[in-house]
Design an enzyme around this catalytic site. Structure first.
Site, PDB file in Angstrom:
ATOM      1  CG  ASP A 102      81.289  13.022  52.011  1.00 46.47           C
ATOM      2  OD1 ASP A 102      81.443  12.490  50.895  1.00 46.47           O
ATOM      3  OD2 ASP A 102      80.574  12.526  52.907  1.00 46.47           O
ATOM      4  CG  HIS A 162      72.937   8.789  55.378  1.00 44.52           C
ATOM      5  ND1 HIS A 162      71.701   8.811  55.996  1.00 44.52           N
ATOM      6  CD2 HIS A 162      72.709   8.996  54.050  1.00 44.52           C
ATOM      7  CE1 HIS A 162      70.754   9.030  55.107  1.00 44.52           C
ATOM      8  NE2 HIS A 162      71.335   9.131  53.906  1.00 44.52           N
ATOM      9  CG  HIS A 196      79.128   6.460  54.631  1.00 46.59           C
ATOM     10  ND1 HIS A 196      79.985   6.743  53.584  1.00 46.59           N
ATOM     11  CD2 HIS A 196      79.111   5.106  54.755  1.00 46.59           C
ATOM     12  CE1 HIS A 196      80.450   5.606  53.096  1.00 46.59           C
ATOM     13  NE2 HIS A 196      79.937   4.600  53.789  1.00 46.59           N
ATOM     14  CG  ASP A 249      82.505   9.897  55.365  1.00 49.05           C
ATOM     15  OD1 ASP A 249      82.868   9.352  56.421  1.00 49.05           O
ATOM     16  OD2 ASP A 249      81.653   9.399  54.605  1.00 49.05           O
TER      17      ASP A 249
END
Length: 240
Positions: free
Chosen positions: A7, A57, A153, A158
């Site tokens: 990711d 994020h 995130h 993730d």
């Protein structure tokens, strides 16, 4: 079989607008088991980060100011993933950004899809669950994967969650990876939210029905049969 669940986080959504990668997170699977090895880097993008991206994020330009640029981590990243199958949720997004970063360094750089097989878990999920939400959070809820620590995130977090989802979605199971220190490139992955029961666990006791219970069961079957329908239980018993 070596697989890398990957990711990224970025400065924005469109690589065509010059947005850059700011975090890469990868966890390694060997024969569908978490090995505990991972690759994780924060990257100075040398540009501003969109406010909308920060809301997703939480990574700011101030935090990244002393982090290495992509050129400084590119070789370690390529060495880590080279030849593996990449497992990515919405792969075109991450692959597009990674290929863009690599081509900035070398216009003749081999695209990742030429180095690795790429499996897109979003396409896989849409095939299995058409018409339903197939975001990573939605899949966690569907497959019972713990994502309670995912307030924002993060590429490594993730990737770890996606590894659990992928193994469950494809009929496998995750292995418990022991905790350890993070040296910035390889370390121990987080413990999976899924647990396999030990093979030597005590077996569940089998309790046999009493004579009264068997008689009550037969009476219930007789009641079903009186309606002109053969009870499935008797059909299976006779065929066995």
């Amino acid at each position: 079989m070596r697989q890398i669940v990957l990711d990224t986080e970025t400065t924005g959504l469109e690589v065509s607008q010059g947005h850059r990668i700011i975090e890469i997170g990868c966890v390694e699977l060997e024969n569908r088991q978490l090995t505990g090895r991972h690759f994780h880097r924060y990257i100075n993008p040398e540009r501003d980060i969109d406010a909308g991206a920060i809301e997703v994020h939480g990574i700011t330009a101030t935090f990244l100011a002393d982090k290495p640029v992509f050129a400084a981590v590119a070789k370690d990243f390529v060495d880590f993933v080279d030849g593996a199958e990449l497992i990515i949720h919405n792969a075109p997004f991450d692959i597009g950004f990674l290929d863009s970063e690599l081509s900035r360094l070398d216009a003749t750089a081999l695209p990742l899809a030429k180095r690795c097989e790429v499996t897109d878990t979003l396409i896989m999920a849409r095939s299995r669950h058409p018409g339903q939400r197939n975001s990573l959070d939605a899949l966690c809820g569907r497959y019972g994967v713990d994502n309670s620590s995912r307030d924002l995130h993060g590429a490594l977090l993730d990737a770890e969650i996606l590894a659990d989802v992928y193994l469950t979605m494809t009929g496998g199971q995750t292995a418990l990876a022991l905790g350890g220190t993070d040296d910035g490139s390889q370390g121990r992955a987080r413990s999976s939210g899924l647990r396999r029961l030990p093979a030597d666990r005590a077996r569940l006791p089998v309790i046999q029905p009493s004579a009264d219970e068997l008689a009550a069961h037969e009476a219930q079957l007789d009641s079903i049969a009186s309606a002109g329908v053969e009870p499935l239980w008797r059909h299976l018993s006779n065929s066995g």
